[in-house]
Design an enzyme around this catalytic site. Structure first.
Site, PDB file in Angstrom:
ATOM      1  N   HIS A  75     -17.964 -26.158   9.913  1.00  0.00           N
ATOM      2  CA  HIS A  75     -16.590 -26.105   9.435  1.00  0.00           C
ATOM      3  C   HIS A  75     -16.339 -27.018   8.234  1.00  0.00           C
ATOM      4  O   HIS A  75     -15.278 -26.970   7.614  1.00  0.00           O
ATOM      5  CB  HIS A  75     -15.623 -26.465  10.566  1.00  0.00           C
ATOM      6  CG  HIS A  75     -14.304 -25.757  10.482  1.00  0.00           C
ATOM      7  ND1 HIS A  75     -13.867 -25.143   9.338  1.00  0.00           N
ATOM      8  CD2 HIS A  75     -13.326 -25.574  11.405  1.00  0.00           C
ATOM      9  CE1 HIS A  75     -12.679 -24.615   9.554  1.00  0.00           C
ATOM     10  NE2 HIS A  75     -12.323 -24.853  10.801  1.00  0.00           N
ATOM     11  N   ASP A 109     -14.716 -22.078   6.146  1.00  0.00           N
ATOM     12  CA  ASP A 109     -13.448 -21.946   6.865  1.00  0.00           C
ATOM     13  C   ASP A 109     -13.471 -20.687   7.735  1.00  0.00           C
ATOM     14  O   ASP A 109     -14.308 -19.799   7.547  1.00  0.00           O
ATOM     15  CB  ASP A 109     -12.285 -21.862   5.879  1.00  0.00           C
ATOM     16  CG  ASP A 109     -12.047 -23.174   5.157  1.00  0.00           C
ATOM     17  OD1 ASP A 109     -12.340 -24.228   5.749  1.00  0.00           O
ATOM     18  OD2 ASP A 109     -11.588 -23.135   3.991  1.00  0.00           O
TER      19      ASP A 109
END
Length: 417
Positions: A390, A394
């Protein structure tokens, strides 16, 4: 003239290797390129061929020892061109053996003992000293096991840890006339390969904030195509038509469109890789290895199928070079082969994402036609789980990638060769 045999440099990041097995003993004749010993590194297990033809005059490093690259591990005398025959009379029959080699530091890479063919195991004669390591003797002591009753498959009859565990599990091949004492609790140290895997997994979960996204893909079109073409494909190309090249091709297509998923975060900067080096996780009896299809974006379907099949076969046969098991930019792992619906994989560092392949099965599915009418049909479906870092990817990026991947499979229209 004597020729030194050295621990080879098998890849830029490899600095040492563990000799897991000598395939020849001192005094044996060897031919050029004939397998001489097996090694294990943190990247791959491999057979190392003899650099010249001659006689193995001396083994300087015993099986189980770890040494740095470019260390002399053996000496071959009477070097001759490949295909030469005969024995060098200058080499005494009782040349130095692995048992007489100096001790070295404990292995820091995985060590996997390769069992010899049935019937070649050596059982100590009465009164003969049992060849074994301190680890083997400790396991035997903890389990009240008489090592003289264990057949050794190591160099010159040396008893390996695998020999002891095989004997304790009842696979001693009749070597013992009476079973070992019952074992109420068994403690088995990690193999070096298992220890490396454990270390890498802990590092990855510490480095990357993992997020997982699961998509269900209708594979009916692919299943029907494969069933229709698999016999012709294998007959024409000599390669079995599996589902993996379809999945790999769809992944490459999606990675080309969304290169952020094929990136790495290094020193605070995102590195977009110029090529897609596709790692294919292969389960082995002694662990897991990830051979790599380099420049996968340049291969057609047949090229992917051939590369995947070849790398997997050579991984299981310990024929990979370390360069073929490093440098991946994105990895596929097939957890569905064991019946999983889907897995939540751990990222193969320094990659940013990994795709787990779930089990393929038939399910009732609601289909909606162009006029909005719903029907229920039996379809072949498969779940895929994208694990991503992450820090670089995204949820929107992951969703776009998975949507393209899903579309490529469900609307497959490519030639397979």
């Amino acid at each position: 003239m004597p020729t030194d045999v050295i621990m080879p440099q098998l890849g830029e990041s490899i600095f040492e290797g563990t000799i897991t097995k000598w395939l020849k003993k001192a005094g044996d004749r060897v031919e050029q390129d004939e397998p001489l010993f097996e090694i294990s590194t943190d990247k791959v297990d491999a057979e190392i061929p003899s650099p010249v033809a001659g006689v193995l005059a001396e083994i300087k490093t015993p099986a189980g020892a770890t040494v740095e690259v470019n260390t002399v591990v053996a000496v071959i005398s009477g070097a001759a061109s490949a295909g030469g025959s005969g024995r060098d009379a200058s080499v005494p029959a009782a040349a130095a053996s692995p048992a007489s080699a100096p001790a070295v530091s404990a292995p820091q890479t995985r060590s996997v003992a390769a069992a010899q063919p049935a019937g070649l195991a050596a059982q100590p004669a009465p009164g003969e000293r049992v060849r074994s390591s301190p680890l083997v003797r400790r396991i035997a002591k903890e389990n009240n096991l008489d090592l003289s009753q264990v057949a050794g498959t190591g160099s010159e009859g040396r008893i390996t840890k695998e020999d002891v565990l095989r004997h304790m599990n009842g696979a001693g091949g009749g070597a013992s006339s009476s079973p070992a004492a019952p074992v109420s609790q068994q403690v088995v140290p990690l193999t070096k390969m298992r220890a490396i895997i454990a270390q890498r997994m802990v590092e990855s979960t510490r480095i990357s904030p993992h997020v997982h996204s699961v998509y269900k893909v209708d594979m009916t079109r692919i299943v029907r195509l494969r069933e229709r073409e698999k016999a012709r494909f294998e007959q024409q190309h000599g390669v079995k038509l599996t589902y993996m090249p379809f999945i790999a091709a769809a992944a490459v297509q999606a990675l080309t469109k969304f290169p952020i998923v094929n990136s790495s975060l290094v020193d605070g900067a995102i590195h977009y890789h110029s090529n897609i080096n596709l790692g294919i996780a292969v389960a082995l009896e002694w662990g897991l290895i990830v051979p790599v299809v380099k420049q996968a974006e340049e291969r057609n379907f047949l090229g992917l199928a051939r590369a995947i099949g070849d790398l997997a076969a050579r991984a299981r046969a310990k024929k990979l070079s370390p360069d073929e098991a490093s440098g991946s930019t994105f990895t596929l792992t097939n957890s569905g082969i064991w019946g999983d619906e889907f897995g939540t994989p751990i990222i193969n560092q320094p990659e940013s994402a990994i795709l787990a392949i779930g089990g393929l099965r038939k399910e009732p599915v609601v289909l909606t036609d162009s006029e909005g009418n719903d029907t229920i049909a039996i379809r072949s479906v498969q779940y895929f789980c994208l694990g991503f870092d992450h820090r670089t990817i995204d949820g929107a990026d992951a969703g776009k990638f998975m949507s393209e991947f899903k579309r490529a499979l469900q609307e497959w229209n490519r030639e397979i060769g």
